[in-house]
Design a protein around this motif. Structure first.
Motif, mmCIF file in Angstrom:
data_model
loop_
_atom_site.group_PDB
_atom_site.id
_atom_site.type_symbol
_atom_site.label_atom_id
_atom_site.label_comp_id
_atom_site.label_asym_id
_atom_site.label_seq_id
_atom_site.Cartn_x
_atom_site.Cartn_y
_atom_site.Cartn_z
ATOM 1 N N GLU A 162 2.283 9.610 -40.417
ATOM 2 C CA GLU A 162 2.791 8.724 -41.458
ATOM 3 C C GLU A 162 2.835 7.255 -41.023
ATOM 4 N N GLY A 163 2.373 6.996 -39.814
ATOM 5 C CA GLY A 163 2.394 5.623 -39.322
ATOM 6 C C GLY A 163 3.775 5.106 -38.970
ATOM 7 N N LEU A 164 4.753 6.000 -38.855
ATOM 8 C CA LEU A 164 6.132 5.574 -38.608
ATOM 9 C C LEU A 164 6.314 4.983 -37.216
ATOM 10 N N PHE A 165 5.683 5.608 -36.240
ATOM 11 C CA PHE A 165 5.887 5.175 -34.857
ATOM 12 C C PHE A 165 5.224 3.818 -34.590
ATOM 13 N N GLU A 166 4.128 3.552 -35.305
ATOM 14 C CA GLU A 166 3.435 2.280 -35.146
ATOM 15 C C GLU A 166 4.163 1.158 -35.893
ATOM 16 N N GLN A 167 4.815 1.517 -36.998
ATOM 17 C CA GLN A 167 5.502 0.507 -37.807
ATOM 18 C C GLN A 167 6.790 0.017 -37.143
ATOM 19 N N ALA A 168 7.414 0.869 -36.342
ATOM 20 C CA ALA A 168 8.653 0.483 -35.665
ATOM 21 C C ALA A 168 8.311 -0.392 -34.464
ATOM 22 N N CYS A 169 8.656 -1.679 -34.546
ATOM 23 C CA CYS A 169 8.290 -2.631 -33.495
ATOM 24 C C CYS A 169 9.505 -3.445 -33.059
ATOM 25 N N VAL A 170 9.438 -3.951 -31.849
ATOM 26 C CA VAL A 170 10.426 -4.922 -31.394
ATOM 27 C C VAL A 170 10.338 -6.142 -32.304
ATOM 28 N N ALA A 171 11.474 -6.689 -32.673
ATOM 29 C CA ALA A 171 11.508 -7.827 -33.592
ATOM 30 C C ALA A 171 10.593 -8.955 -33.116
ATOM 31 N N ASN A 172 9.743 -9.403 -34.023
ATOM 32 C CA ASN A 172 8.809 -10.517 -33.766
ATOM 33 C C ASN A 172 7.736 -10.178 -32.727
ATOM 34 N N HIS A 173 7.564 -8.899 -32.429
ATOM 35 C CA HIS A 173 6.533 -8.474 -31.473
ATOM 36 C C HIS A 173 5.800 -7.248 -32.048
#
Length: 225
Positions: A162-173
């Protein structure tokens, strides 16, 4: 040559730390000169043996990991906020130990135990990381905290349906996604390696990773069931 820091008597240690803190404040923020002084300041603190050990009787199985994380937060704060130290209000060691006791150890403990339920003894909880998933016996882990993940966890992260792991990012990175960090950790990369590669502080990466691991554990369990 300077006298070894670990042998300094308390007045000498206080003088040395104060000199370094004031010297850092007099260097331009972000400059290599300030960074060199801050590195020396942190080195003196680490070697002094005077950093406090908050709540030593708690978190028996996790204490050292929490303490290391708390120190990472503390040292990052010192590097970023050295100007907030006021020599008129006390010694550097008093300031540092107050922050460690009253702020950063509490923050670190909450990062390591984000979902301890009421009535659960935190001392009996084991921290589960992706690196140890394949070696862990799920019956030794607290099922209320993080569910068992199988040996297929790496494939699940790579596929990310579902692309969930790729969408969760460190803020501004955007390049520092949970998927990227988790896979790199499974490949054996250290936090130091990833911090240097992504130019993000270790405490920021580590706390983000731990929050995501807890957040996505139910989803991973669904994928792997």
């Amino acid at each position: 040559m300077n006298q070894p820091d670990e042998r300094l008597e308390q007045p000498q240690l206080d003088d040395r730390l104060r000199q370094l803190a004031i010297a850092a404040q007099h260097r331009s923020p972000g400059s290599s000169a300030r960074q060199r002084v801050l590195t020396e300041l942190i080195g003196v603190l680490q070697r002094s043996g005077k950093l406090s050990r908050p709540r030593r009787g708690q978190f028996q199985m996790l204490y050292e990991e929490i303490y290391v994380e708390a120190l990472q937060h503390l040292f990052s704060f010192i590097c970023e906020r050295i100007d907030s130290y006021n020599p008129q209000k006390g010694e550097v060691l008093q300031w540092v130990n107050f922050l460690l006791n009253q702020r950063f150890f509490i923050i670190a403990s909450r990062e390591f135990l984000p979902t301890v339920y009421e009535g659960m003894d935190a001392r009996t909880v084991k921290r589960l990381t992706l690196e140890s998933l394949d070696e862990s016996n799920p019956y030794e882990l607290n099922p209320q905290l993080i569910p068992h993940l199988s040996q297929e966890v790496k494939e699940c992260l790579e596929e990310d349906p579902e692309g969930l792991f790729e969408q969760a990012c460190v803020a501004n990175h955007p390049t520092a996604s949970f998927r990227y960090l988790a896979l790199r950790r499974l490949e054996g990369y250290s936090w130091q390696d990833l911090s240097a590669e992504l130019n993000i502080a270790i405490p920021t990466l580590s706390s983000f990773y731990q929050r995501c691991l807890t957040r996505f554990a139910p989803k991973l369990k669904t994928y792997l069931s």
